[in-house]
Motif scaffolding. Structure first.
Motif, PDB file in Angstrom:
ATOM      1  N   THR A   9       0.329  -0.912   0.083  1.00 63.37           N
ATOM      2  CA  THR A   9      -0.056  -0.147  -0.090  1.00 63.37           C
ATOM      3  C   THR A   9       1.021   1.651  -0.214  1.00 63.37           C
ATOM      4  O   THR A   9       2.061   1.326  -0.035  1.00 63.37           O
ATOM      5  N   PRO A  18      -4.450   1.538   2.075  1.00 63.82           N
ATOM      6  CA  PRO A  18      -5.583   1.093   2.437  1.00 63.82           C
ATOM      7  C   PRO A  18      -6.641   0.384   2.251  1.00 63.82           C
ATOM      8  O   PRO A  18      -6.517  -0.774   1.344  1.00 63.82           O
ATOM      9  N   LEU A  21      -6.876  -0.465  -1.350  1.00 62.46           N
ATOM     10  CA  LEU A  21      -5.985  -1.884  -1.916  1.00 62.46           C
ATOM     11  C   LEU A  21      -7.381  -3.369  -1.854  1.00 62.46           C
ATOM     12  O   LEU A  21      -7.684  -4.517  -2.384  1.00 62.46           O
ATOM     13  N   VAL A  35      -1.628  -7.769   4.066  1.00 68.60           N
ATOM     14  CA  VAL A  35      -1.093  -6.860   3.485  1.00 68.60           C
ATOM     15  C   VAL A  35       0.515  -7.042   4.078  1.00 68.60           C
ATOM     16  O   VAL A  35       0.784  -6.099   5.644  1.00 68.60           O
ATOM     17  N   GLY A  43       0.164   0.688   7.227  1.00 69.27           N
ATOM     18  CA  GLY A  43      -1.275   0.120   6.423  1.00 69.27           C
ATOM     19  C   GLY A  43      -1.985  -0.825   7.107  1.00 69.27           C
ATOM     20  O   GLY A  43      -3.346  -0.951   6.687  1.00 69.27           O
ATOM     21  N   ALA A  47      -6.703  -1.641   6.906  1.00 70.33           N
ATOM     22  CA  ALA A  47      -7.131  -2.925   5.642  1.00 70.33           C
ATOM     23  C   ALA A  47      -7.690  -3.533   6.639  1.00 70.33           C
ATOM     24  O   ALA A  47      -9.079  -4.281   5.888  1.00 70.33           O
TER      25      ALA A  47
END
Length: 276
Positions: A9, A18, A21, A35, A43, A47
């Motif tokens: 990210t 994040p 993504l 991640v 991040g 996420a």
């Protein structure tokens, strides 16, 4: 359900935030996403929150960059307690080293007659700064046409603007991840990792090998599966998705990763919890 255990990210050198993504991963049928930003976990929490809302299981991870002689070796860590203060302090030291390194690269470029402002490089880096940000700044300045050209002409290991990173060994990275309660996995061994490097890392505590990877040929996948079987290692895989023209250019979820990779990773995580 697709599985992707290696993505990035804006916390490091990825192009997507994040939550974006996670959204892209969901669009591509990914149900389990790790991640694993370079030298940062900044991040991960965002996420995980996005994943909870979007029905994508997000695994906390990190990718620690290390050096061995003339090669870069990356170690992935899964399910570590990323909120541990000492762990964050360690990652912070790595990121400080990244800032100093990038600044020295810009100095070298300026000395070569390439006009580049370090502030521009910093502006491109939302999180952990790295060579890709210098490469993007060179593209933006019209010095090169692509990030690949930036690495070929200036930033590659033997390029005129290359600067060594903060020295940390793969064994150090393995030990740090273990200490944080995580599962250390050798990333993309097809990227110049010699087979003889792997057993010493297993002795240091390495627990897995990233077998399924866009740049690994079927022959390499078979080879690494055999090494993993022989050394009793877990197997993982992922796209190494960054976005744009960096790394593998493979969309999240578009690298085959067997479901048992996640099942065994979780089983190892649970076994560690019992021990603690």
């Amino acid at each position: 359900m697709r599985i992707d255990l290696h993505t990035h990210t804006t916390a490091s050198d990825g192009l997507l935030a994040p939550d974006a993504l996670v959204g892209l991963a969901k669009e591509n049928g990914v149900g389990v996403l790790a991640v694993a930003d370079h030298d940062t976990t900044d991040g991960v929490d965002a996420a995980m929150r996005a994943g909870a809302h979007g029905a994508v299981e997000v695994i906390p991870a990190v990718e620690i960059n290390t050096d061995v002689d003339e090669a870069e070796v990356h170690v992935l860590g899964y399910y570590m307690d990323h909120h541990l203060p000492w762990f964050q302090q360690f990652l912070g030291q790595l990121r400080d080293g990244r800032v100093n390194r990038a600044a020295k690269m810009v100095e070298k470029l300026n000395a070569l007659g390439v006009r580049l402002d370090f502030a521009r490089v910093q502006a491109l880096a939302a999180g952990a700064i790295g060579r890709p940000h210098v490469a993007r700044a060179l593209v933006d300045a019209g010095v090169v046409a692509s990030t690949e050209e930036a690495f070929e002409k200036f930033l590659g290991r033997h390029g005129p603007a290359y600067v060594e990173r903060t020295k940390i060994t793969p064994q150090d990275a393995v030990q740090i991840i273990l200490r944080a309660g995580g599962i250390p996995v050798l990333a993309h061994p097809g990227w110049g990792v010699k087979d003889e490097m792997i057993p010493p890392l297993v002795e240091a505590g390495l627990e897995g090998l990233e077998v399924y990877y866009p740049d690994h040929t079927p022959t390499m996948v078979t080879h690494f599966l055999e090494i993993a079987r022989r050394l009793g290692l877990l197997t993982t895989g992922g796209t190494d998705f960054h976005g744009g023209d960096l790394a593998t250019k493979t969309l999240p979820g578009h690298q085959y990763v067997p479901e048992e990779c996640v099942v065994e990773l979780k089983s190892r995580r649970d076994a560690k919890k019992v021990k603690h």
